[in-house]
Design a protein around this motif. Structure first.
Motif, PDB file in Angstrom:
ATOM      1  N   GLY A   1      78.935  23.107  33.082  1.00  9.56           N
ATOM      2  CA  GLY A   1      77.836  23.334  31.849  1.00  9.56           C
ATOM      3  C   GLY A   1      78.509  23.136  30.786  1.00  9.56           C
ATOM      4  N   LEU A   2      79.701  23.518  30.296  1.00 10.78           N
ATOM      5  CA  LEU A   2      80.197  23.241  28.970  1.00 10.78           C
ATOM      6  C   LEU A   2      80.496  21.597  29.226  1.00 10.78           C
ATOM      7  N   GLY A   3      80.688  20.813  30.010  1.00  8.18           N
ATOM      8  CA  GLY A   3      80.972  19.611  29.995  1.00  8.18           C
ATOM      9  C   GLY A   3      79.819  18.875  29.846  1.00  8.18           C
ATOM     10  N   LEU A   4      78.536  19.317  30.376  1.00  9.77           N
ATOM     11  CA  LEU A   4      77.334  18.619  30.001  1.00  9.77           C
ATOM     12  C   LEU A   4      76.914  18.952  28.687  1.00  9.77           C
ATOM     13  N   PHE A   5      77.271  19.820  28.058  1.00  6.81           N
ATOM     14  CA  PHE A   5      76.990  20.622  26.589  1.00  6.81           C
ATOM     15  C   PHE A   5      77.940  19.669  25.632  1.00  6.81           C
ATOM     16  N   TYR A   6      79.024  19.304  25.939  1.00  6.56           N
ATOM     17  CA  TYR A   6      79.945  18.495  25.135  1.00  6.56           C
ATOM     18  C   TYR A   6      79.389  16.915  25.430  1.00  6.56           C
ATOM     19  N   ALA A   7      79.041  16.426  26.512  1.00  7.72           N
ATOM     20  CA  ALA A   7      78.695  15.352  26.836  1.00  7.72           C
ATOM     21  C   ALA A   7      77.542  14.681  25.973  1.00  7.72           C
ATOM     22  N   GLY A   8      76.468  15.861  26.179  1.00  7.05           N
ATOM     23  CA  GLY A   8      75.051  15.588  25.193  1.00  7.05           C
ATOM     24  C   GLY A   8      75.431  15.425  23.606  1.00  7.05           C
ATOM     25  N   TRP A   9      76.353  16.215  22.939  1.00  9.65           N
ATOM     26  CA  TRP A   9      77.019  16.074  21.458  1.00  9.65           C
ATOM     27  C   TRP A   9      77.406  14.670  21.651  1.00  9.65           C
ATOM     28  N   ALA A  10      78.502  14.347  22.486  1.00 13.31           N
ATOM     29  CA  ALA A  10      79.289  13.106  22.130  1.00 13.31           C
ATOM     30  C   ALA A  10      78.308  11.973  22.201  1.00 13.31           C
ATOM     31  N   ALA A  11      77.202  11.982  23.265  1.00  8.83           N
ATOM     32  CA  ALA A  11      76.406  10.643  23.559  1.00  8.83           C
ATOM     33  C   ALA A  11      75.677  10.525  22.174  1.00  8.83           C
ATOM     34  N   GLU A  12      75.151  11.582  21.660  1.00 12.39           N
ATOM     35  CA  GLU A  12      74.381  11.546  20.206  1.00 12.39           C
ATOM     36  C   GLU A  12      75.365  10.817  19.319  1.00 12.39           C
ATOM     37  N   LYS A  13      76.566  11.293  19.140  1.00  7.99           N
ATOM     38  CA  LYS A  13      77.610  10.901  18.123  1.00  7.99           C
ATOM     39  C   LYS A  13      77.727   9.286  18.152  1.00  7.99           C
TER      40      LYS A  13
ATOM     41  N   ILE B 201      70.467  21.153  26.012  1.00  3.36           N
ATOM     42  CA  ILE B 201      71.688  21.283  25.313  1.00  3.36           C
ATOM     43  C   ILE B 201      71.183  21.526  23.972  1.00  3.36           C
ATOM     44  N   THR B 202      69.903  21.248  23.710  1.00  3.45           N
ATOM     45  CA  THR B 202      69.425  21.467  22.450  1.00  3.45           C
ATOM     46  C   THR B 202      67.829  21.254  22.713  1.00  3.45           C
ATOM     47  N   ASP B 203      66.785  21.451  21.698  1.00  4.20           N
ATOM     48  CA  ASP B 203      65.197  21.439  21.953  1.00  4.20           C
ATOM     49  C   ASP B 203      65.201  20.023  22.319  1.00  4.20           C
ATOM     50  N   PHE B 204      64.149  19.868  23.104  1.00  7.17           N
ATOM     51  CA  PHE B 204      63.573  18.419  23.451  1.00  7.17           C
ATOM     52  C   PHE B 204      61.991  18.497  23.689  1.00  7.17           C
ATOM     53  N   GLY B 205      61.582  17.355  23.743  1.00  7.09           N
ATOM     54  CA  GLY B 205      59.932  17.385  24.115  1.00  7.09           C
ATOM     55  C   GLY B 205      59.119  17.977  23.158  1.00  7.09           C
ATOM     56  N   TRP B 206      57.817  18.533  23.514  1.00 12.06           N
ATOM     57  CA  TRP B 206      56.851  18.920  22.485  1.00 12.06           C
ATOM     58  C   TRP B 206      56.953  20.541  22.620  1.00 12.06           C
ATOM     59  N   THR B 207      56.238  20.905  21.535  1.00 15.56           N
ATOM     60  CA  THR B 207      56.250  22.366  21.312  1.00 15.56           C
ATOM     61  C   THR B 207      55.023  22.994  22.229  1.00 15.56           C
ATOM     62  N   ILE B 208      55.531  23.741  22.964  1.00 14.22           N
ATOM     63  CA  ILE B 208      54.770  24.571  24.046  1.00 14.22           C
ATOM     64  C   ILE B 208      53.775  25.384  23.481  1.00 14.22           C
ATOM     65  N   GLY B 209      53.831  26.037  22.320  1.00 11.14           N
ATOM     66  CA  GLY B 209      53.060  26.948  21.726  1.00 11.14           C
ATOM     67  C   GLY B 209      53.567  28.338  22.107  1.00 11.14           C
ATOM     68  N   PRO B 210      53.116  29.332  21.234  1.00  9.16           N
ATOM     69  CA  PRO B 210      53.622  30.674  21.199  1.00  9.16           C
ATOM     70  C   PRO B 210      53.254  31.409  22.651  1.00  9.16           C
ATOM     71  N   VAL B 211      52.220  31.091  23.174  1.00 13.31           N
ATOM     72  CA  VAL B 211      51.817  31.712  24.371  1.00 13.31           C
ATOM     73  C   VAL B 211      52.817  31.349  25.528  1.00 13.31           C
ATOM     74  N   LEU B 212      52.656  30.105  25.674  1.00 15.24           N
ATOM     75  CA  LEU B 212      53.546  29.749  26.992  1.00 15.24           C
ATOM     76  C   LEU B 212      54.961  29.847  26.621  1.00 15.24           C
ATOM     77  N   PHE B 213      55.403  30.045  25.412  1.00 14.44           N
ATOM     78  CA  PHE B 213      56.902  30.270  25.058  1.00 14.44           C
ATOM     79  C   PHE B 213      57.019  31.770  25.597  1.00 14.44           C
ATOM     80  N   VAL B 214      56.165  32.705  25.342  1.00 12.93           N
ATOM     81  CA  VAL B 214      56.211  34.092  25.809  1.00 12.93           C
ATOM     82  C   VAL B 214      56.315  34.129  27.232  1.00 12.93           C
ATOM     83  N   VAL B 215      55.543  33.503  27.789  1.00  4.60           N
ATOM     84  CA  VAL B 215      55.617  33.500  29.399  1.00  4.60           C
ATOM     85  C   VAL B 215      56.785  32.784  29.960  1.00  4.60           C
ATOM     86  N   TRP B 216      57.387  31.608  29.295  1.00  9.74           N
ATOM     87  CA  TRP B 216      58.817  31.111  29.910  1.00  9.74           C
ATOM     88  C   TRP B 216      59.822  31.970  29.227  1.00  9.74           C
ATOM     89  N   ALA B 217      59.742  32.555  28.357  1.00  7.62           N
ATOM     90  CA  ALA B 217      60.800  33.671  27.866  1.00  7.62           C
ATOM     91  C   ALA B 217      60.846  34.946  28.881  1.00  7.62           C
TER      92      ALA B 217
END
Length: 356
Positions: free
Chosen positions: A344-356, A149-165
């Motif tokens: 999906g939208l419920g999880l998206f909202y729940a993630g924001w509410a949990a951080e608030k 629902i937002t970025d998490f973890g570590w940066t995977i780097g541009p090469v792995l990002f291209v593969v993932w995308a």
């Protein structure tokens, strides 16, 4: 928010009015759908129905986006243009595939290697460019981190990002392509997901770190480069697909073809990547995932055991062969997709509410 309203309304209007004109043009040229002989018998009556209808909503979406900018005076953004560029690029690959099937009378369309090469070229261009164009806060259209629902973890780097995308783009493109087997099924399901991404874009803009008054908790806001513009793109897509659905619903007057299905899958992946909701897309687009997995299970089971799990794959045809009418399958699958969007939208909202 006016640009969101304008883009949605313009997209809807253009496909409602433009699709019948495209139907007449395609029918005049004899660009009709090829129907597999091993499919459900009821589908034989669809042979010859104009295809390549994806042209209608691709054009309408691009036109709606730029016209909404012209009317409201807002500027285009890198994120919006890149996502639209991915849609057009994948749609072009699908168009070549459809054209060869229909005009050249080659049932398999593009050779597998050529089709894959086209998808890879478009995907790589999008992935590489999406890591460029920093804004004042240092945000690029995409992030080299995994996201839910937002970025998490570590940066995977541009090469792995291209593969993932590339994995996301290919998976969603082929997922929508497999879903596009019944009148209106893929179109209606896509409308629901684009509606979700319109909401997500607006929410991320309202809760953007760039607009936040209190940054004591950086996880309580969103670092997305152009969230409002992603909502504009999503609204244009939702309106364009809704207008196309008027003509694509049973009995369909036109099919989207690979032109439309590859474009829709590509743009869904692009929206997820640029809105930092990559893994959430698997839930929001749950119907596409479910249908794709049915094919994987069917092929895997047959190769390993010689037995089929389903009467026919993709999954929608299994239920047709069990005696469900086409309309019944479509409506029930739309309900499944609606549930996926709600979760999906419920999880998206729940993630924001949990951080608030």
């Amino acid at each position: 928010m006016k640009q969101i309203l304008f883009s949605g309304v313009i997209g809807l209007f253009l496909t409602l009015v433009g699709t019948p004109l495209l139907i007449k043009l395609l029918a005049r040229k004899g660009y009709g759908q090829y129907i597999r002989d091993d499919g459900p018998r009821e589908h034989a009556s669809k042979r010859g129905t104009p295809t390549m209808g994806g042209i209608a909503f691709i054009f309408a979406t691009v036109a709606a986006y730029f016209l909404s900018k012209l009317i409201t005076g807002y500027s285009v953004t890198y994120s919006g243009v890149l996502v639209l560029g991915l849609m057009v690029g994948m749609g072009l690959v699908g168009f070549l595939d459809d054209y060869i099937k229909i005009v050249k009378r080659r049932s398999l369309g593009l050779r597998a290697k050529a089709k894959m090469a086209g998808q890879l070229l478009g995907g790589i261009a999008f992935a590489v460019l999406s890591l460029q164009f920093e804004d004042a806060r240092g945000n690029t259209p995409a992030s080299a981190k995994l996201s839910f629902i937002t970025d998490f973890g570590w940066t995977i780097g541009p090469v792995l990002f291209v593969v993932w995308a590339l994995f996301m783009i290919l998976a969603m493109s082929n997922g929508v392509n497999l879903t596009d087997g019944l009148d209106g099924l893929a179109t209606g399901a896509s409308v629901l997901v684009f509606g979700a991404y319109t909401f997500i874009g607006v929410w991320q803009f309202q809760e953007s770190c760039a607009n936040a008054q209190d940054l004591t908790n950086p996880n309580a806001c969103y670092e997305v480069r152009d969230p409002l513009d992603l909502a504009v793109v999503s609204a244009a897509l939702m309106g364009a697909c809704l207008g196309f659905l008027w003509w694509n619903t049973s009995p369909a007057k036109i099919f989207m073809g690979d032109t439309g299905s590859l474009a829709l899958g590509g743009v869904l992946a692009g929206l997820a990547i640029c809105s930092r909701t990559e893994l959430l897309l698997a839930i929001l687009g749950g119907l596409f995932v479910l249908i794709t997995m049915s094919v994987v299970i069917q092929v895997g089971s047959f190769r390993m055991t010689g037995k089929r799990v389903f009467r026919m794959a993709p999954l929608q045809h299994h239920f047709e062969l069990k005696g469900w009418s086409e309309v019944l399958v479509v409506v029930r699958f739309w309900i499944i997709q609606g549930i996926c969007v709600i979760v999906g939208l419920g999880l998206f909202y729940a993630g924001w509410a949990a951080e608030k």
